[in-house]
Design a protein around this motif. Structure first.
Motif, PDB file in Angstrom:
ATOM      1  N   ALA A  42       0.844  -1.205   0.000  1.00 38.77           N
ATOM      2  CA  ALA A  42       0.000   0.000   0.000  1.00 38.77           C
ATOM      3  C   ALA A  42       0.874   1.248   0.000  1.00 38.77           C
ATOM      4  CB  ALA A  42      -0.914  -0.011   1.210  1.00 38.77           C
ATOM      5  N   VAL A  48       4.300   9.276  -2.078  1.00 41.23           N
ATOM      6  CA  VAL A  48       3.533  10.252  -2.856  1.00 41.23           C
ATOM      7  C   VAL A  48       4.147  11.644  -2.769  1.00 41.23           C
ATOM      8  CG1 VAL A  48       1.283  11.349  -3.125  1.00 41.23           C
ATOM      9  CG2 VAL A  48       1.432   8.916  -2.668  1.00 41.23           C
ATOM     10  N   TYR A  58       6.998  11.756  -5.048  1.00 44.88           N
ATOM     11  CA  TYR A  58       6.476  11.728  -6.415  1.00 44.88           C
ATOM     12  C   TYR A  58       6.053  13.121  -6.870  1.00 44.88           C
ATOM     13  CZ  TYR A  58       3.102  11.186 -10.142  1.00 44.88           C
ATOM     14  OH  TYR A  58       2.409  11.339 -11.317  1.00 44.88           O
ATOM     15  N   ARG A  59       5.295  13.809  -6.002  1.00 39.77           N
ATOM     16  CA  ARG A  59       4.819  15.160  -6.373  1.00 39.77           C
ATOM     17  C   ARG A  59       5.980  16.119  -6.582  1.00 39.77           C
ATOM     18  NH1 ARG A  59       0.783  15.070  -2.105  1.00 39.77           N
ATOM     19  NH2 ARG A  59      -1.035  14.014  -2.935  1.00 39.77           N
ATOM     20  N   ARG A  62       7.662  15.313  -9.855  1.00 38.37           N
ATOM     21  CA  ARG A  62       6.774  15.683 -10.960  1.00 38.37           C
ATOM     22  C   ARG A  62       6.812  17.183 -11.217  1.00 38.37           C
ATOM     23  NH1 ARG A  62       0.692  15.755  -9.392  1.00 38.37           N
ATOM     24  NH2 ARG A  62       1.603  17.534  -8.315  1.00 38.37           N
ATOM     25  N   ASN A  63       6.753  17.972 -10.138  1.00 43.74           N
ATOM     26  CA  ASN A  63       6.748  19.424 -10.319  1.00 43.74           C
ATOM     27  C   ASN A  63       8.086  19.903 -10.888  1.00 43.74           C
ATOM     28  OD1 ASN A  63       4.246  19.252  -9.230  1.00 43.74           O
ATOM     29  ND2 ASN A  63       4.826  20.096  -7.226  1.00 43.74           N
ATOM     30  N   ALA A  72       8.204  19.038 -14.587  1.00 42.35           N
ATOM     31  CA  ALA A  72       7.343  19.894 -15.413  1.00 42.35           C
ATOM     32  C   ALA A  72       8.035  21.222 -15.711  1.00 42.35           C
ATOM     33  CB  ALA A  72       6.009  20.121 -14.701  1.00 42.35           C
ATOM     34  N   LEU A  87      10.770  12.484 -16.631  1.00 42.83           N
ATOM     35  CA  LEU A  87       9.389  12.310 -17.091  1.00 42.83           C
ATOM     36  C   LEU A  87       9.023  10.828 -17.118  1.00 42.83           C
ATOM     37  CD1 LEU A  87       6.841  13.682 -18.198  1.00 42.83           C
ATOM     38  CD2 LEU A  87       7.789  13.383 -20.484  1.00 42.83           C
ATOM     39  N   VAL A 117       8.160   9.809 -13.620  1.00 43.47           N
ATOM     40  CA  VAL A 117       6.844  10.291 -13.216  1.00 43.47           C
ATOM     41  C   VAL A 117       5.743   9.395 -13.794  1.00 43.47           C
ATOM     42  CG1 VAL A 117       5.208  12.186 -13.522  1.00 43.47           C
ATOM     43  CG2 VAL A 117       7.558  12.678 -12.859  1.00 43.47           C
ATOM     44  N   GLN A 158       3.336   6.889 -11.672  1.00 40.40           N
ATOM     45  CA  GLN A 158       1.889   7.065 -11.749  1.00 40.40           C
ATOM     46  C   GLN A 158       1.206   5.731 -12.082  1.00 40.40           C
ATOM     47  OE1 GLN A 158       0.203   9.258 -15.109  1.00 40.40           O
ATOM     48  NE2 GLN A 158      -0.771  10.641 -13.676  1.00 40.40           N
ATOM     49  N   ARG A 187       1.195   3.311  -9.141  1.00 43.66           N
ATOM     50  CA  ARG A 187       0.120   3.639  -8.195  1.00 43.66           C
ATOM     51  C   ARG A 187      -1.206   3.076  -8.685  1.00 43.66           C
ATOM     52  NH1 ARG A 187       0.058   9.956  -6.963  1.00 43.66           N
ATOM     53  NH2 ARG A 187      -1.521   9.409  -5.432  1.00 43.66           N
ATOM     54  N   LEU A 188      -1.481   3.268  -9.972  1.00 39.36           N
ATOM     55  CA  LEU A 188      -2.740   2.766 -10.513  1.00 39.36           C
ATOM     56  C   LEU A 188      -2.806   1.245 -10.454  1.00 39.36           C
ATOM     57  CD1 LEU A 188      -3.588   4.948 -13.630  1.00 39.36           C
ATOM     58  CD2 LEU A 188      -4.987   4.547 -11.608  1.00 39.36           C
ATOM     59  N   LEU A 191      -3.503   0.128  -6.940  1.00 37.96           N
ATOM     60  CA  LEU A 191      -4.916   0.386  -6.642  1.00 37.96           C
ATOM     61  C   LEU A 191      -5.806  -0.703  -7.229  1.00 37.96           C
ATOM     62  CD1 LEU A 191      -5.796   4.150  -7.155  1.00 37.96           C
ATOM     63  CD2 LEU A 191      -6.330   2.714  -5.203  1.00 37.96           C
ATOM     64  N   ARG A 230      -5.678  -3.835  -5.242  1.00 36.32           N
ATOM     65  CA  ARG A 230      -6.435  -3.748  -3.985  1.00 36.32           C
ATOM     66  C   ARG A 230      -7.928  -3.865  -4.244  1.00 36.32           C
ATOM     67  NH1 ARG A 230      -3.983  -2.045   0.693  1.00 36.32           N
ATOM     68  NH2 ARG A 230      -5.866  -1.100   1.522  1.00 36.32           N
ATOM     69  N   LEU A 231      -8.390  -3.206  -5.292  1.00 38.24           N
ATOM     70  CA  LEU A 231      -9.819  -3.257  -5.604  1.00 38.24           C
ATOM     71  C   LEU A 231     -10.245  -4.651  -6.043  1.00 38.24           C
ATOM     72  CD1 LEU A 231     -10.291   0.173  -7.344  1.00 38.24           C
ATOM     73  CD2 LEU A 231     -11.405  -0.619  -5.260  1.00 38.24           C
TER      74      LEU A 231
END
Lengths: 92, 240
Positions: free
Chosen positions: B8, B13, B16-17, B20-21, B24, B216, B219, B223, B226-227, B230, B233-234
């Motif tokens: 998990a 994160v 990661y942010r 990413r910034n 960019a 890039l 990033v 991303q 993470r997906l 997720l 888990r779902l």
């Protein structure tokens, strides 16, 4: 490194003559009266490469906005999943 | 070792942010500089020399991506952590996308320089052909994954294949094209770092572009990890 001249003056003149038939539509119309605005002076310089730069930047920034918005959706989805999946899963 | 942590928390994160910034802003500045900085004007190449800032980093990024992928495949074989399998797959996918963009941009660039006047798009230049073969080898990795249903078995088989695929990269992208007659720069040496193939005025932006595009990649890859976590888990995967 040798740096060659891109075009000789003869080649420039030749290109101008070859382009003349295509310019005829515009040759009969009135030339724009207004002097080039400041924006035009910048954007039309350097073989109009600034126009290409503007287009590429719009695309790039658009893609970045997309990337950031997707991240926000993932953040929200992660929070939802954390809230929905019960904690006893950790004991498995 | 992160293999003991829960999947998990697969992605930091906050880091990661931050990356990413930075990426960019970094790439935006690099694109502006790539268009505006003066470059030596050469016959045939003319302004297309600026493609160096975009086309070549695609391959640097693709190679970085496949070695990140191979590293995680190796770690999957060592530890059996399913998160490693996810990381290997997502790094390979994003790397494949960069390689595809490298191939297509190369085709367009060659069409209007090497083949200007000849009107051909593809002439089996060794460098281009080997790059296409490389992409097919990674295409087979994705197909192979769909052929096995049981996750552990799929992870193991795919990881072993992935290590072999990564081992072909130096040969197909570096060694073989240099043993053959190619129109591509660097057929006689190391194009990215040699004195004559890369004008000094172009170096800073080129290196900045390589770093930016690798960022890039990181990033987009993170991303997707993470997906993918997720999704596991779902789906109620007990390991996530």
């Amino acid at each position: 490194m040798t740096i060659h001249l891109l075009y000789t003056p003869q080649e420039v003149e030749q290109a101008r003559q070859q382009a003349a038939p295509y310019d005829s539509i515009w040759a009969n119309t009135a030339q724009p009266e207004k002097p080039a605005s400041a924006l035009e002076q910048v954007m039309l310089a350097q073989d109009k490469i600034y126009v290409v730069l503007a287009v590429v930047l719009i695309i790039w920034l658009g893609l970045m906005v997309f990337l950031f918005r997707t991240d926000r959706k993932i953040d929200a989805l992660e929070r939802t999943v954390e809230a929905c999946i019960p904690e006893e899963r950790d004991e498995l | 070792m992160s293999d003991t942590s829960t999947p998990a928390a697969a992605v930091n994160v906050r880091r990661y942010r931050l990356v990413r910034n930075v990426v960019a802003v970094w790439l935006t500045v690099m694109i502006v500089a790539a268009f505006l900085r003066d470059i030596p004007r050469l016959n045939i190449l003319e302004h297309t020399a600026r493609n160096l800032y975009f086309h070549v980093p695609m391959w640097f990024t693709m190679m970085t991506a496949v070695f990140v992928s191979a590293y995680h495949s190796f770690q999957f074989l060592r530890t059996g952590n399913p998160l490693r399998d996810i990381r290997a797959l997502q790094a390979a996918r994003v790397g494949f996308a960069f390689g595809l963009m490298g191939l297509i941009t190369g085709i367009v660039w060659a069409r209007f320089t090497w083949y200007a006047g000849a009107g051909i798009w593809w002439n089996f230049d060794p460098r281009q052909t080997m790059a296409a073969v490389q992409l097919l080898i990674y295409g087979a990795y994705f197909v192979l994954r769909t052929a096995v249903d049981e996750p552990r078995r799929r992870g193991r088989i795919a990881a072993v294949y992935n290590l072999f695929a990564a081992a072909t990269v130096p040969f197909l992208l570096y060694i073989v094209p240099r043993q053959m007659h190619s129109l591509h720069p660097g057929a006689e040496g190391n194009p990215a770092f040699s004195e004559t193939d890369l004008a000094p005025a172009m170096r800073p932006i080129f290196y900045a572009a390589v770093i930016g595009f690798i960022g890039l990649f990181w990033v987009l890859y993170t991303q997707r990890v993470r997906l993918a976590v997720l999704k596991k888990r779902l789906q109620g995967d007990p390991e996530f």
